[in-house]
Design a protein around this motif. Structure first.
Motif, PDB file in Angstrom:
ATOM      1  N   LEU A  60     -90.812  34.848  63.690  1.00 20.67           N
ATOM      2  CA  LEU A  60     -90.683  33.579  62.978  1.00 20.67           C
ATOM      3  C   LEU A  60     -89.238  33.325  62.566  1.00 20.67           C
ATOM      4  CD1 LEU A  60     -93.916  33.774  60.815  1.00 20.67           C
ATOM      5  CD2 LEU A  60     -93.528  32.345  62.843  1.00 20.67           C
ATOM      6  N   ASP A  65     -89.041  27.045  65.365  1.00 23.60           N
ATOM      7  CA  ASP A  65     -90.171  26.115  65.491  1.00 23.60           C
ATOM      8  C   ASP A  65     -91.502  26.806  65.755  1.00 23.60           C
ATOM      9  OD1 ASP A  65     -89.448  26.967  67.997  1.00 23.60           O
ATOM     10  OD2 ASP A  65     -89.693  25.023  68.956  1.00 23.60           O
ATOM     11  N   LEU A  66     -91.547  28.114  65.656  1.00 25.24           N
ATOM     12  CA  LEU A  66     -92.757  28.890  65.917  1.00 25.24           C
ATOM     13  C   LEU A  66     -93.620  28.973  64.668  1.00 25.24           C
ATOM     14  CD1 LEU A  66     -94.152  30.641  68.096  1.00 25.24           C
ATOM     15  CD2 LEU A  66     -92.862  32.586  67.184  1.00 25.24           C
ATOM     16  N   GLU A  67     -94.909  28.719  64.823  1.00 28.90           N
ATOM     17  CA  GLU A  67     -95.843  28.844  63.706  1.00 28.90           C
ATOM     18  C   GLU A  67     -96.496  30.232  63.748  1.00 28.90           C
ATOM     19  OE1 GLU A  67     -98.633  25.637  63.521  1.00 28.90           O
ATOM     20  OE2 GLU A  67     -97.079  24.145  63.932  1.00 28.90           O
ATOM     21  N   ARG A  68     -96.895  30.724  62.580  1.00 26.52           N
ATOM     22  CA  ARG A  68     -97.450  32.083  62.477  1.00 26.52           C
ATOM     23  C   ARG A  68     -98.650  32.276  63.415  1.00 26.52           C
ATOM     24  NH1 ARG A  68     -96.953  36.590  59.543  1.00 26.52           N
ATOM     25  NH2 ARG A  68     -95.340  35.675  58.251  1.00 26.52           N
ATOM     26  N   THR A  70     -99.342  30.839  66.199  1.00 25.28           N
ATOM     27  CA  THR A  70     -98.865  30.898  67.582  1.00 25.28           C
ATOM     28  C   THR A  70     -98.146  32.214  67.838  1.00 25.28           C
ATOM     29  OG1 THR A  70     -98.650  28.500  67.602  1.00 25.28           O
ATOM     30  CG2 THR A  70     -97.487  29.699  69.330  1.00 25.28           C
TER      31      THR A  70
END
Length: 90
Positions: A60, A65-68, A70
């Protein structure tokens, strides 16, 4: 704890990164695991051992832009891909 099993090494062959089994590990796994750049980074993070949640936190921090959810799903897919090269959890 996530950690690579002894005898599995990351190598660069031409333009590709692969994990290969050497020594004793080569007796039970005779193949290569091909990694992309993200896979190389994950492998390097796991070399000394890391808890899964700590690795997700690092993912993260690295990818804004990464969500947990994902990150967790992507990590699970990666871990399944390299399962033969992981130490057994105790």
């Amino acid at each position: 704890m996530l950690k690579s099993r002894q005898g599995f090494l990351l190598r660069k062959m031409m333009n590709a990164h692969v994990v290969v089994a050497v020594g004793e590990a080569g007796r039970t796994f005779n193949g290569m695991i091909r990694l992309n750049e993200a896979g190389v980074w994950l492998w390097q993070e796991m070399m000394q051992g890391i808890e899964k949640e700590a690795l997700i936190d690092r993912m993260l921090a690295r990818y804004d832009d990464l969500e947990r959810i994902t990150a967790r799903a992507d990590l699970d897919v990666f871990l399944e891909t390299i399962r033969f090269a992981l130490e057994d959890e105790e």
